[in-house]
Design an enzyme around this catalytic site. Structure first.
Site: not given
Length: 437
Positions: A227, A243
Site C-alpha cells: 500500500e 480497504k
C-alpha cells in the site's frame, strides 16, 4: 549529480544480499532497500545507510540538502540520486519498553536504481564516479548471492481478545460514535539469523508493490507492504488506500459485489480526501481510481487512488501533520476512532501502521503504509531478538467478528508461510515456525 548506466544484473533480492555481504566485509552500515514500485523504478537500493533513532518530527524532513531537480531539461529518467530513508511509527499509545525507536533513518548520497526494463543505474547526489566494487556487485553472477539463515518462532494472537475488540467497535458504530475503524492484533515472535535475508526471501516469494527495508543498531524493519500512503512529486500528491480483502484463491469479482467492502473503501476514500483537502488547493482533490481490484501477496484488495495539488508553501511536515497516520489504518471519524482503538486493541502498534519510505531532494517523497511489516528488535548471536507482525481489518456495521479474525489470518499467511522449508520436528501447537537455511 551523477548517473552511470550499469546494465543488466541480478534481481533486487540478489543484489541486496551481495550489498549486505559487501557492507559486512567492509565494516560499514547495512544497506537499505525499496522494491516493487518506487519513484518510477522497480528497486532503489542504498549500499549502506547509518540509520539512527531520530525525533518523529524530523522523519522524512530534508534540511540543508540540495540537488538539481528531477525535471531538469533533457532528463527523462525518473532519477532518485539519494536522500533520507527510514521509518516512522504509528503515533498513538507508545509501548512502555519499545523494541524499536519511534522513528529512525539515515542519509545516503548514492543509490542503485533498477528500471522497469531490467537495467541497473548508479546514481549519486555528488559527482563521485561509481566505485568498481559497487558496479561488480550489480553484475556479479546471481549464484554468488549466498543466502544467510534466519528463523522466526511465531506465537499467534488470542482470537477471543480480537473478537472482543471487534464487538466493542460494532457497539460504538451502533451508538453513532464511529462509522468504521481498523481493529488490529499482533503476532509476536523470537528471531535469529538475518532480518535482511528474511526481507530478501520475502520480496522474492511475494513481490509486494511497496516493500521497504531499513536497519540499524536498534533492530530492523522489513516491510512487505502493498500500500502507498503518500507520493509527493513537486506540488502533486497521491495516496492509494486499500480497504477490502479476499483470499487470493477466491473470485476477485466478489470484492466489488461486497456491500461491506465497498462501503469500507468509500468511507476511507472520503477520509483521505478530507486529509489531503486540509493542505490542497481548493478544488484540486480528485479520485482517479475508485474501487480497483488488485492482487497482493496472498489476497485480493480493493484499491482507490486520491490525488491533489498542494498549496504553495506546504512542506513535508505540514503534509504529514494533515495525513498521518494513514487513513486506511484508523477509521471514521479519524480522531475519535484513534481514541477508541487504544482501548480496543491489546497491543501498541509500534511501527505497524506507521510508514517506511524515502525523501529525496531530486525525486520527492514516497511512503508506504507499514502493513505486512515485521519489526525486528535487537538480538545477538546468543540471544534471540523479539519481533512482531501486526494484522487487522476495517470494521463496519456489516462486519462479522469471525470473518474479521479470518481476514487477519489471511493477511498474515503470506509472511508466516515464507520459509522455503520447515525445520525438523513439529512446532508447539500454538506456534508457527518460519525458517530459511
Amino acid at each position: 549529480m551523477r548517473m552511470e548506466r550499469l546494465g543488466p544484473g541480478g534481481s533486487p533480492a540478489q543484489v541486496l544480499r551481495l550489498l549486505d555481504a559487501r557492507a559486512e566485509a567492509a565494516g560499514t552500515p547495512p544497506p537499505a532497500a525499496l522494491t516493487g514500485t518506487w519513484f518510477g523504478a522497480a528497486a532503489v537500493l542504498a549500499p549502506h545507510v547509518r540509520a539512527v533513532a531520530t525525533p518523529p518530527a524530523d522523519a522524512f524532513v530534508l534540511r540543508s540538502r540540495s540537488a538539481r531537480g528531477r525535471d531538469e531539461p533533457g532528463r527523462d529518467e525518473p532519477v532518485v540520486g539519494g536522500g533520507w530513508i527510514g521509518c516512522l511509527a504509528y503515533p498513538d499509545r507508545a509501548p512502555t519498553h519499545p523494541a524499536l525507536p519511534r522513528a529512525a533513518g539515515g542519509w545516503t548520497d548514492t543509490v542503485l536504481r533498477l528500471d522497469h526494463d531490467g537495467c541497473w543505474w548508479y546514481e549519486s547526489l555528488t559527482d563521485a564516479a561509481c566505485p568498481a566494487g559497487l558496479a561488480a556487485v550489480v553484475r556479479e553472477s546471481p549464484e554468488t548471492a549466498a543466502r544467510a539463515p534466519w528463523r522466526i518462532d511465531w506465537t499467534a494472537p488470542d482470537r477471543d481478545t480480537h473478537r472482543r475488540g471487534v464487538q466493542q467497535c460494532l457497539e460504538a458504530i451502533r451508538a453513532g460514535e464511529v462509522y468504521q475503524a481498523c481493529v488490529c492484533t499482533r503476532f509476536t515472535g523470537a528471531w535469529s539469523g538475518s532480518p535482511l535475508h528474511f526481507f530478501a526471501d520475502g520480496i522474492e516469494r511475494t513481490a509486494p508493490a511497496r516493500a521497504a527495508y531499513v536497519a540499524g543498531d536498534w533492530g530492523a524493519v522489513a516491510s512487505l507492504s502493498p500500500e502507498l500512503f503518500l507520493a509527493r512529486h513537486d506540488h502533486r500528491v497521491t495516496s492509494s488506500p486499500i480497504k477490502g480483502t479476499l483470499p487470493i484463491g477466491a473470485d476477485p469479482a466478489l470484492l466489488r459485489a461486497s456491500v461491506k467492502d465497498v462501503a469500507e473503501n468509500v468511507m476511507i476514500v472520503d477520509l483521505v480526501r478530507n486529509d489531503l483537502g486540509r493542505v490542497a488547493e481548493t478544488g484540486s482533490v480528485t479520485v482517479p481510481e475508485l474501487l480497483g481490484v488488485h492482487p497482493a501477496p496472498g489476497v485480493w484488495h480493493l484499491v482507490s487512488t486520491v490525488a491533489a495539488s498542494l498549496r504553495a508553501g506546504v512542506d513535508t511536515v505540514r503534509l504529514l501533520e494533515a495525513a498521518f497516520p494513514p487513513a486506511s489504518v484508523t477509521g471514521c471519524p479519524k480522531l475519535r476512532a484513534r481514541e477508541f482503538l487504544q482501548v480496543w486493541e491489546p497491543y501498541p502498534r509500534g511501527m505497524y501502521c506507521g510508514t517506511v519510505g524515502m525523501a529525496s531532494p531530486v525525486a520527492g517523497v514516497e511512503l508506504n503504509v507499514a502493513i505486512r511489516t515485521v519489526e525486528f528488535g535487537r538480538g545477538d548471536a546468543d540471544t534471540p531478538g523479539s519481533c512482531g507482525l501486526g494484522v487487522g481489518g476495517g470494521i463496519t456495521i456489516d462486519s462479522d467478528p469471525d470473518a474479521e479474525w479470518q481476514e487477519c489470518l489471511d493477511k498474515a499467511a503470506s509472511i508466516l508461510a515464507l520459509s522455503p522449508r520447515t525445520p525438523s520436528g513439529p512446532p508447539p501447537a500454538d506456534r508457527t515456525v518460519a525458517t530459511s537455511r
